[in-house]
Design a protein around this motif. Sequence first.
Motif, PDB file in Angstrom:
ATOM      1  N   ASN A  57       0.840  -1.197   0.000  1.00 44.05           N
ATOM      2  CA  ASN A  57       0.000   0.000   0.000  1.00 44.05           C
ATOM      3  C   ASN A  57       0.874   1.245   0.000  1.00 44.05           C
ATOM      4  OD1 ASN A  57      -2.445  -1.456   0.227  1.00 44.05           O
ATOM      5  ND2 ASN A  57      -2.098  -1.677   2.416  1.00 44.05           N
ATOM      6  N   PHE A  58       0.466   2.221  -0.784  1.00 42.72           N
ATOM      7  CA  PHE A  58       1.077   3.541  -0.766  1.00 42.72           C
ATOM      8  C   PHE A  58       0.075   4.450  -0.064  1.00 42.72           C
ATOM      9  CE2 PHE A  58       3.201   1.270  -4.051  1.00 42.72           C
ATOM     10  CZ  PHE A  58       4.503   1.745  -4.046  1.00 42.72           C
ATOM     11  N   VAL A  59       0.348   4.751   1.200  1.00 43.55           N
ATOM     12  CA  VAL A  59      -0.556   5.556   2.018  1.00 43.55           C
ATOM     13  C   VAL A  59      -0.184   7.021   1.828  1.00 43.55           C
ATOM     14  CG1 VAL A  59      -1.432   5.983   4.343  1.00 43.55           C
ATOM     15  CG2 VAL A  59      -0.752   3.661   3.663  1.00 43.55           C
ATOM     16  N   LEU A  60      -1.170   7.814   1.413  1.00 44.72           N
ATOM     17  CA  LEU A  60      -0.942   9.196   1.023  1.00 44.72           C
ATOM     18  C   LEU A  60      -1.542  10.171   2.021  1.00 44.72           C
ATOM     19  CD1 LEU A  60      -2.071   8.669  -2.674  1.00 44.72           C
ATOM     20  CD2 LEU A  60       0.240   8.467  -1.760  1.00 44.72           C
ATOM     21  N   THR A  61      -0.809  11.234   2.294  1.00 42.66           N
ATOM     22  CA  THR A  61      -1.294  12.332   3.121  1.00 42.66           C
ATOM     23  C   THR A  61      -1.174  13.604   2.299  1.00 42.66           C
ATOM     24  OG1 THR A  61      -0.509  11.209   5.111  1.00 42.66           O
ATOM     25  CG2 THR A  61      -1.005  13.559   5.310  1.00 42.66           C
ATOM     26  N   ASN A  62      -2.297  14.283   2.109  1.00 39.59           N
ATOM     27  CA  ASN A  62      -2.366  15.529   1.330  1.00 39.59           C
ATOM     28  C   ASN A  62      -1.911  15.352  -0.120  1.00 39.59           C
ATOM     29  OD1 ASN A  62      -3.359  17.154   3.489  1.00 39.59           O
ATOM     30  ND2 ASN A  62      -1.297  17.161   4.338  1.00 39.59           N
ATOM     31  N   ILE A  63      -2.158  14.172  -0.671  1.00 35.45           N
ATOM     32  CA  ILE A  63      -1.885  13.879  -2.079  1.00 35.45           C
ATOM     33  C   ILE A  63      -3.104  13.156  -2.628  1.00 35.45           C
ATOM     34  CG2 ILE A  63      -0.435  12.598  -3.713  1.00 35.45           C
ATOM     35  CD1 ILE A  63       1.854  12.837  -1.690  1.00 35.45           C
ATOM     36  N   ASP A  64      -3.588  13.598  -3.768  1.00 35.50           N
ATOM     37  CA  ASP A  64      -4.728  12.957  -4.420  1.00 35.50           C
ATOM     38  C   ASP A  64      -4.256  11.658  -5.079  1.00 35.50           C
ATOM     39  OD1 ASP A  64      -7.020  12.258  -5.797  1.00 35.50           O
ATOM     40  OD2 ASP A  64      -6.886  13.901  -7.245  1.00 35.50           O
ATOM     41  N   PRO A  65      -4.824  10.509  -4.700  1.00 34.13           N
ATOM     42  CA  PRO A  65      -4.383   9.251  -5.303  1.00 34.13           C
ATOM     43  C   PRO A  65      -4.632   9.185  -6.807  1.00 34.13           C
ATOM     44  CG  PRO A  65      -6.283   8.880  -3.886  1.00 34.13           C
ATOM     45  CD  PRO A  65      -5.872  10.307  -3.714  1.00 34.13           C
ATOM     46  N   MET A  66      -5.560  10.010  -7.300  1.00 38.15           N
ATOM     47  CA  MET A  66      -5.819  10.013  -8.737  1.00 38.15           C
ATOM     48  C   MET A  66      -4.695  10.726  -9.497  1.00 38.15           C
ATOM     49  SD  MET A  66      -8.396   8.162  -8.723  1.00 38.15           S
ATOM     50  CE  MET A  66      -8.860   8.191 -10.433  1.00 38.15           C
ATOM     51  N   SER A  67      -3.873  11.489  -8.806  1.00 38.97           N
ATOM     52  CA  SER A  67      -2.760  12.169  -9.454  1.00 38.97           C
ATOM     53  C   SER A  67      -1.448  11.425  -9.247  1.00 38.97           C
ATOM     54  CB  SER A  67      -2.609  13.597  -8.914  1.00 38.97           C
ATOM     55  OG  SER A  67      -2.010  13.585  -7.632  1.00 38.97           O
ATOM     56  N   LEU A  68      -1.509  10.241  -8.656  1.00 40.08           N
ATOM     57  CA  LEU A  68      -0.303   9.478  -8.331  1.00 40.08           C
ATOM     58  C   LEU A  68      -0.004   8.461  -9.422  1.00 40.08           C
ATOM     59  CD1 LEU A  68       1.781   8.976  -5.962  1.00 40.08           C
ATOM     60  CD2 LEU A  68       0.321   7.059  -5.343  1.00 40.08           C
ATOM     61  N   VAL A  69       1.257   8.427  -9.846  1.00 32.10           N
ATOM     62  CA  VAL A  69       1.720   7.427 -10.803  1.00 32.10           C
ATOM     63  C   VAL A  69       2.835   6.641 -10.117  1.00 32.10           C
ATOM     64  CG1 VAL A  69       2.867   7.048 -13.012  1.00 32.10           C
ATOM     65  CG2 VAL A  69       1.163   8.848 -12.806  1.00 32.10           C
ATOM     66  N   VAL A  70       2.718   5.314 -10.143  1.00 29.88           N
ATOM     67  CA  VAL A  70       3.710   4.429  -9.546  1.00 29.88           C
ATOM     68  C   VAL A  70       4.310   3.596 -10.670  1.00 29.88           C
ATOM     69  CG1 VAL A  70       4.086   2.564  -7.886  1.00 29.88           C
ATOM     70  CG2 VAL A  70       2.388   4.311  -7.402  1.00 29.88           C
ATOM     71  N   GLN A  71       5.648   3.633 -10.813  1.00 31.35           N
ATOM     72  CA  GLN A  71       6.317   2.904 -11.883  1.00 31.35           C
ATOM     73  C   GLN A  71       7.426   2.038 -11.320  1.00 31.35           C
ATOM     74  OE1 GLN A  71       7.641   6.381 -14.061  1.00 31.35           O
ATOM     75  NE2 GLN A  71       6.148   5.976 -15.668  1.00 31.35           N
ATOM     76  N   GLY A  72       7.544   0.850 -11.891  1.00 33.62           N
ATOM     77  CA  GLY A  72       8.612  -0.060 -11.521  1.00 33.62           C
ATOM     78  C   GLY A  72       8.293  -1.447 -12.034  1.00 33.62           C
ATOM     79  N   PRO A  73       9.315  -2.280 -12.194  1.00 32.68           N
ATOM     80  CA  PRO A  73       9.070  -3.626 -12.708  1.00 32.68           C
ATOM     81  C   PRO A  73       8.235  -4.471 -11.748  1.00 32.68           C
ATOM     82  CG  PRO A  73      11.393  -3.320 -12.153  1.00 32.68           C
ATOM     83  CD  PRO A  73      10.718  -2.023 -11.945  1.00 32.68           C
ATOM     84  N   GLY A  74       7.266  -5.179 -12.289  1.00 33.00           N
ATOM     85  CA  GLY A  74       6.457  -6.103 -11.503  1.00 33.00           C
ATOM     86  C   GLY A  74       5.362  -5.479 -10.676  1.00 33.00           C
ATOM     87  N   ILE A  75       5.074  -4.190 -10.867  1.00 28.21           N
ATOM     88  CA  ILE A  75       4.058  -3.513 -10.061  1.00 28.21           C
ATOM     89  C   ILE A  75       2.725  -3.520 -10.795  1.00 28.21           C
ATOM     90  CG2 ILE A  75       3.347  -1.350  -8.984  1.00 28.21           C
ATOM     91  CD1 ILE A  75       6.304  -0.678  -8.694  1.00 28.21           C
ATOM     92  N   LYS A  76       1.710  -4.005 -10.107  1.00 30.80           N
ATOM     93  CA  LYS A  76       0.346  -3.997 -10.642  1.00 30.80           C
ATOM     94  C   LYS A  76      -0.523  -3.185  -9.691  1.00 30.80           C
ATOM     95  CE  LYS A  76      -1.941  -7.923 -10.590  1.00 30.80           C
ATOM     96  NZ  LYS A  76      -2.634  -9.184 -10.892  1.00 30.80           N
ATOM     97  N   VAL A  77      -1.164  -2.143 -10.218  1.00 32.35           N
ATOM     98  CA  VAL A  77      -2.046  -1.302  -9.401  1.00 32.35           C
ATOM     99  C   VAL A  77      -3.375  -2.014  -9.246  1.00 32.35           C
ATOM    100  CG1 VAL A  77      -3.230   0.910  -9.246  1.00 32.35           C
ATOM    101  CG2 VAL A  77      -0.906   0.820 -10.145  1.00 32.35           C
ATOM    102  N   LEU A  78      -3.819  -2.170  -7.995  1.00 33.02           N
ATOM    103  CA  LEU A  78      -5.077  -2.859  -7.694  1.00 33.02           C
ATOM    104  C   LEU A  78      -6.235  -1.890  -7.487  1.00 33.02           C
ATOM    105  CD1 LEU A  78      -3.701  -5.540  -5.214  1.00 33.02           C
ATOM    106  CD2 LEU A  78      -4.100  -5.775  -7.681  1.00 33.02           C
ATOM    107  N   GLY A  79      -5.926  -0.624  -7.217  1.00 33.81           N
ATOM    108  CA  GLY A  79      -6.972   0.366  -7.010  1.00 33.81           C
ATOM    109  C   GLY A  79      -6.671   1.242  -5.816  1.00 33.81           C
ATOM    110  N   THR A  80      -7.656   2.052  -5.449  1.00 38.09           N
ATOM    111  CA  THR A  80      -7.497   2.922  -4.291  1.00 38.09           C
ATOM    112  C   THR A  80      -8.428   2.461  -3.183  1.00 38.09           C
ATOM    113  OG1 THR A  80      -9.122   4.478  -5.159  1.00 38.09           O
ATOM    114  CG2 THR A  80      -6.820   4.938  -5.655  1.00 38.09           C
ATOM    115  N   LYS A  81      -8.044   2.808  -1.989  1.00 41.25           N
ATOM    116  CA  LYS A  81      -8.817   2.426  -0.809  1.00 41.25           C
ATOM    117  C   LYS A  81      -9.002   3.686   0.031  1.00 41.25           C
ATOM    118  CE  LYS A  81      -7.423  -0.142   3.136  1.00 41.25           C
ATOM    119  NZ  LYS A  81      -6.636  -1.235   3.665  1.00 41.25           N
TER     120      LYS A  81
END
Length: 126
Positions: A57-81
């Motif tokens: 989980n990438f837990v965000l404070t004062n960051i909109d998860p819709m504006s977040l991009v996560v890149q790296g090998p083997g990473i699959k985005v499952l959604g937001t919570k």
Amino acid sequence: MKKTYSLISFVALLFVCCQNQDTKKVGLIYENGIEKIVVEIENGKDFLIYDEPTKTNFVLTNIDPMSLVVQGPGIKVLGTKDKSTMRTEIKVPSNYLDKDTLTIKIRYGENYSKGHEFYIPLKESE
């Protein structure tokens, strides 16, 4: 003789303390003013295992998860919570990386102008 022994003991103790801090410290927290990203590896460890899918989980404070991009090998985005956490699953194939460290690149904000890189150690399964 006592001063030399005390000095050697102090240096040895200092070396052991510093060495323990470095081995336990993996940068899983990023802060930029009021913005904060915390990487939570759900297995409770501060490393990943090759060929093993791990929920993260990438837990965000004062960051909109819709504006977040996560890149790296083997990473699959499952959604937001609850609009403050981006859920992912990371599975890195063995012998895929040159070093046993996964680099995760994060971009966020207007025009993705802000960013950070997390470096997470990888180990072989036992």
